[in-house]
Design an enzyme around this catalytic site. Structure first.
Site, PDB file in Angstrom:
ATOM      1  CG  ASN A   1       6.159  -6.205   2.425  1.00 18.37           C
ATOM      2  OD1 ASN A   1       6.949  -7.106   2.139  1.00 18.37           O
ATOM      3  ND2 ASN A   1       6.551  -4.959   2.662  1.00 18.37           N
TER       4      ASN A   1
ATOM      5  CE  LYS B   1       7.353  -4.721   6.378  1.00 21.88           C
ATOM      6  NZ  LYS B   1       7.555  -3.457   7.023  1.00 21.88           N
TER       7      LYS B   1
ATOM      8  CG  HIS C   1       8.338  -1.205   1.373  1.00 24.10           C
ATOM      9  ND1 HIS C   1       9.035  -0.820   2.491  1.00 24.10           N
ATOM     10  CD2 HIS C   1       7.126  -1.638   1.799  1.00 24.10           C
ATOM     11  CE1 HIS C   1       8.272  -1.030   3.556  1.00 24.10           C
ATOM     12  NE2 HIS C   1       7.108  -1.530   3.159  1.00 24.10           N
TER      13      HIS C   1
ATOM     14  CD  GLU D   1      10.504  -1.984   5.621  1.00 23.21           C
ATOM     15  OE1 GLU D   1      10.546  -3.053   4.986  1.00 23.21           O
ATOM     16  OE2 GLU D   1       9.679  -1.773   6.544  1.00 23.21           O
TER      17      GLU D   1
ATOM     18  CD  GLU E   1       3.381   0.501   2.501  1.00 16.33           C
ATOM     19  OE1 GLU E   1       2.746  -0.394   3.050  1.00 16.33           O
ATOM     20  OE2 GLU E   1       4.580   0.400   2.230  1.00 16.33           O
TER      21      GLU E   1
ATOM     22  N   GLY F   1       5.310  -0.242  10.646  1.00 15.03           N
ATOM     23  CA  GLY F   1       5.955  -1.028  11.698  1.00 15.03           C
ATOM     24  C   GLY F   1       6.044  -0.315  13.033  1.00 15.03           C
TER      25      GLY F   1
ATOM     26  CB  SER G   1       0.544   0.412  12.181  1.00  9.47           C
ATOM     27  OG  SER G   1       1.946   0.546  12.395  1.00  9.47           O
TER      28      SER G   1
HETATM   29  C1  PEP Z   1       4.706  -2.389   5.044  1.00 11.77           C
HETATM   30  O1  PEP Z   1       5.864  -2.610   5.319  1.00 11.77           O
HETATM   31  O2  PEP Z   1       4.329  -2.350   3.875  1.00 11.77           O
HETATM   32  C2  PEP Z   1       3.778  -2.182   6.165  1.00 11.77           C
HETATM   33  C3  PEP Z   1       2.635  -1.587   5.937  1.00 11.77           C
HETATM   34  O3  PEP Z   1       4.207  -2.613   7.393  1.00 11.77           O
HETATM   35  P1  PEP Z   1       3.332  -2.678   8.746  1.00 11.77           P
HETATM   36  O4  PEP Z   1       1.969  -3.208   8.387  1.00 11.77           O
HETATM   37  O5  PEP Z   1       4.084  -3.620   9.640  1.00 11.77           O
HETATM   38  O6  PEP Z   1       3.275  -1.290   9.291  1.00 11.77           O
END
Ligand code: PEP
Length: 250
Positions: free
Chosen positions: A9, A11, A94, A96, A166, A172, A212
């Site tokens: 992703n 973003k 997601h 976000e 998630e 993040g 992460s």
């Molecule tokens: C995501 O935004 O889907 C995600 C898993 O981000 P990160 O790997 O940066 O934690």
């Protein structure tokens, strides 16, 4: 037998020249991957990246879509438009988008239906916040999100979907869920799918972990029995890191 699925992703990152450079670097690094691989660039880079992926083992995905196929929805991009660009997948719900753009479980459900109608597989994101985990509400929240996302979807529809668990506190932050925390949540989600549909359907739907994930923790997370891949944010922006995760998949 579920084939691991690793999706990046990107973003709100990568201009077209940057996207081109990332994909060119990534292609040879994952050419022999056992896992299924996808990248989800921003809308503006989909056509560029899609052209570069032709003939490769990397699939194209989008990060969001409109719930309608066409019409007076200024600023939106529809599932048929994404299909036209060669998208096989689209991330939906997601955290976000839930946090900054007011996305609801009902909206996620509408988008999932619109994507399925266009022949695109939705990657349905669910996960609890830190406050919800600390209040022992993880299962309640995830159950609401999963049941909301799948409302009105048939078992055949469900087989076209992917779930991404998630935990919001892991996205993040550099703080990933432990393999056991991930496994517990994934097993719970698979149990929900079995209740909504049946064991065979629940056993066939892939559940990705996101939050992460990086090359150093991927193998342990991906070896959990109900963890069928990863949705990767930050680490998908560097070819070597993303490939390290892809190649850690069993
Ligand atoms: C995501 O935004 O889907 C995600 C898993 O981000 P990160 O790997 O940066 O934690």
């Amino acid at each position: 037998m579920r084939i691991a699925f690793i999706a990046g992703n990107w973003k709100l990152n990568k201009t077209r020249p940057e996207a081109r450079a990332l994909v060119e670097a990534l292609k040879p690094l994952v050419a022999n991957a056992k896992a299924e691989v996808a990248v989800c660039p921003p809308f503006t880079a989909l056509e560029t990246v899609g052209a570069l992926l032709t003939g490769s083992n990397i699939r194209l995905g989008a990060q969001n879509c409109c719930h309608e196929p066409s019409g007076a929805f200024t600023g939106e991009v529809s599932p048929p438009m994404l299909k036209d660009l060669g998208c096989d997948y689209c991330i939906v719900g997601h955290s976000e988008r839930r946090q900054y753009f007011g996305e609801t479980d009902e909206g996620v459900n509408k988008k999932a239906k619109a994507l399925l109608a266009a022949g695109i597989k939705p990657i349905l994101c669910v996960g609890e916040t830190l406050a919800q985990r600390e209040a022992n509400e993880t299962e309640k929240v995830v159950e609401r999100q999963v049941c909301g996302a799948y409302a009105g979807l048939s078992a055949a529809d469900a087989l076209q979907t992917v779930v991404a668990y998630e935990p919001v506190w892991a996205i993040g932050t550099g703080r990933n869920a432990t393999p056991q925390q991930a496994q517990d949540a994934h097993k719970f989600i698979r149990g929900l799918l079995a209740k909504l549909y049946d064991q065979a359907t629940a056993g066939a739907v892939r559940i990705q972990y996101g939050g992460s994930m990086k090359p150093s923790n991927a193998a342990e997370l991906l070896s959990q029995p109900d963890v069928d891949g990863g949705l990767i944010g930050g680490a998908s922006l560097k070819a070597e890191d993303f490939a390290g995760i892809v190649n850690a998949a069993p």
